[in-house]
Design an enzyme around this catalytic site. Structure first.
Site, PDB file in Angstrom:
ATOM      1  N   ASP A   1       0.829  -1.199   0.000  1.00 25.05           N
ATOM      2  CA  ASP A   1       0.000   0.000   0.000  1.00 25.05           C
ATOM      3  C   ASP A   1       0.867   1.255   0.000  1.00 25.05           C
ATOM      4  OD1 ASP A   1      -2.390   1.777   0.843  1.00 25.05           O
ATOM      5  OD2 ASP A   1      -3.265  -0.234   0.826  1.00 25.05           O
TER       6      ASP A   1
ATOM      7  N   HIS B   1      -3.502   5.858   3.884  1.00 23.12           N
ATOM      8  CA  HIS B   1      -4.284   4.757   3.332  1.00 23.12           C
ATOM      9  C   HIS B   1      -3.820   3.402   3.878  1.00 23.12           C
ATOM     10  CE1 HIS B   1      -5.742   2.019   0.108  1.00 23.12           C
ATOM     11  NE2 HIS B   1      -6.715   2.910  -0.040  1.00 23.12           N
TER      12      HIS B   1
ATOM     13  N   ASN C   1     -13.757   0.970  -6.862  1.00 22.56           N
ATOM     14  CA  ASN C   1     -14.850   1.867  -6.474  1.00 22.56           C
ATOM     15  C   ASN C   1     -15.583   2.519  -7.636  1.00 22.56           C
ATOM     16  OD1 ASN C   1     -14.142   1.353  -3.845  1.00 22.56           O
ATOM     17  ND2 ASN C   1     -12.893   3.178  -3.633  1.00 22.56           N
TER      18      ASN C   1
ATOM     19  N   SER D   1     -11.204  -0.495  -0.492  1.00 28.27           N
ATOM     20  CA  SER D   1      -9.883  -0.577   0.149  1.00 28.27           C
ATOM     21  C   SER D   1      -9.990  -1.081   1.573  1.00 28.27           C
ATOM     22  CB  SER D   1      -9.225   0.803   0.187  1.00 28.27           C
ATOM     23  OG  SER D   1      -8.472   1.040  -0.958  1.00 28.27           O
TER      24      SER D   1
END
Length: 407
Positions: free
Chosen positions: A83, A120, A215, A280
């Protein structure tokens, strides 16, 4: 190379990256598919936060944690988070992150994977393995698992499918048993691509690979995203509080299960927590369950763990669909019940079929023969009645005559 626009937030004079809000993500769809994996989160929060959420988040309220942790909390299981890095200064992650095993694959990156300028990856890691802390009801689903932090992306979506492939190989080398990838690209990638081959190597090493579905589902179109759509990867869509697909969640035949992805609480760099939305944060929810299963069933294959998660999901239809896959993940069911593994999910067995009774014969009308027989019966009955009357009357008359002396 794949590029996706993201919104940038500025706080305290510093440029802090935020994940694109759902409407922004949809608007940026035409910028997708050019080779650079995009972060799948959405929502806005700044950090470090000065507060923690005191109560239990809704995504954890639906889980009986004492029952979930009856056998294990994931101790000894290594989960690689590929990530934006994982900040291990947050108190709930200090003991969860193995910085010595971390890596940074961004151009010019020199960190051990514990630098997270976006937040994130820190949120993703918290959902998996955040330690309990006084003053908050938030905790990771596998709060004794170990996070291997691998920095591969940033607020500019600088990560590429090739650097993600390198990150996967690093996770393999560091003994990861579960890999979480909360990024996606709509660029068609084949199994022979660099990323496809890296995923195959991970699966060959019996590693559970979990990836977010993306998304860009507001338009209702079915599309494949990668690495989620590679064979063997557990692709995770987002569900809401009603166990229905979140509107932004990407749909497609590759979706394996859904998991909470709306108003999700997790850790942020430095201190505190905030909420966010997106697939996520659905993926690490499932990765946390996979970590618990790795600890409980160490001899099971990666495919068997994926099959159990899919088979025990809460279903609205008996089978698989393109929106939530096999259903919304049920952590407790996945960790309980029959200890016999299976290699693939399948529709639930329906109730046993009842033995059909012998059909009743129906007659639409009376036949001529049946009518004659009925009339004959009536005649016989009537004759018997008349004879009885005649005999009875004769008997009465005879008796009366005897009484009167009439012979």
């Amino acid at each position: 190379m794949l590029y996706r626009k993201t919104a940038l937030l500025t706080a305290a004079g510093a440029a802090l990256a935020a994940l694109a809000a759902p409407h922004a993500a949809y608007a940026a769809e035409d910028a997708r598919g050019t080779g650079r994996p995009a972060l799948d989160g959405s929502g806005e929060c700044t950090f470090p936060m000065k507060k923690q959420f005191a109560g239990r988040p809704w995504s954890l309220q639906r889980v009986l944690l004492d029952e979930l942790w009856q056998d294990t909390k994931g101790k000894g299981v290594r989960v690689a988070v590929i990530d934006t890095g994982v900040d291990n200064t947050n108190p709930q992650l200090q003991d969860a992150v193995d910085a010595s095993a971390g890596a940074d694959y961004l151009e010019g990156g020199t960190s051990d994977g514990t630098v997270d300028e976006v937040g994130h990856g820190t949120k993703v890691a918290g959902i998996i393995a955040a330690r309990p802390r006084k003053g908050t009801g938030f905790v990771g689903l596998a709060p004794e698992a170990t996070i291997v932090p691998i920095r591969q992306n940033d607020e500019k979506n600088s990560g590429k499918d090739t650097t993600m492939a390198t990150a996967i190989d690093h996770a393999i080398a560091e003994g990861a048993q579960v890999i979480n990838i909360s990024q996606d690209t709509t660029k068609p990638l084949t199994p022979t691509s660099a990323l496809g081959r890296a995923v195959a190597r991970a699966l060959h090493k019996n590693i559970v690979v979990v990836a977010s579905a993306g998304n860009d589902g507001m338009d209702g179109k079915l599309r494949s995203t990668y690495p989620a759509a590679f064979e063997g990867v557990l692709a995770v869509a987002s569900s809401d509080r009603n166990n229905e697909r979140a509107p932004f969640s990407q749909a497609g035949a590759f979706v394996g299960v859904a998991a909470p992805g709306v108003d999700i609480v997790s850790t942020v760099p430095g201190y505190g927590q905030c909420t966010d939305n997106g697939t996520s944060f659905s993926a690490p929810y499932v990765a946390g369950v996979a970590a618990l299963m790795r600890a409980k069933y160490p001899k099971w294959t990666a495919a068997q763990i994926v099959a159990r998660i899919e088979q025990t999901a809460e279903r609205s239809v008996n089978g698989h669909d393109d929106f939530v896959g096999w259903g919304v993940v049920d952590p407790v069911r996945a960790l309980s019940g029959d200890d016999t593994p299976q290699d693939a999910a399948h529709p639930d067995a329906g109730p046993p079929k009842a033995q059909a009774p012998d059909p009743a014969r129906l007659s639409m009308s009376e036949t001529s023969q049946e009518r004659s027989e009925r009339y004959a019966t009536y005649a016989l009955v009537l004759a018997a009645v008349l004879i009885s009357v005649v005999v009875g009357t004769a008997t009465v008359v005879r008796d009366l005559r005897r009484r009167r002396g009439v012979q």
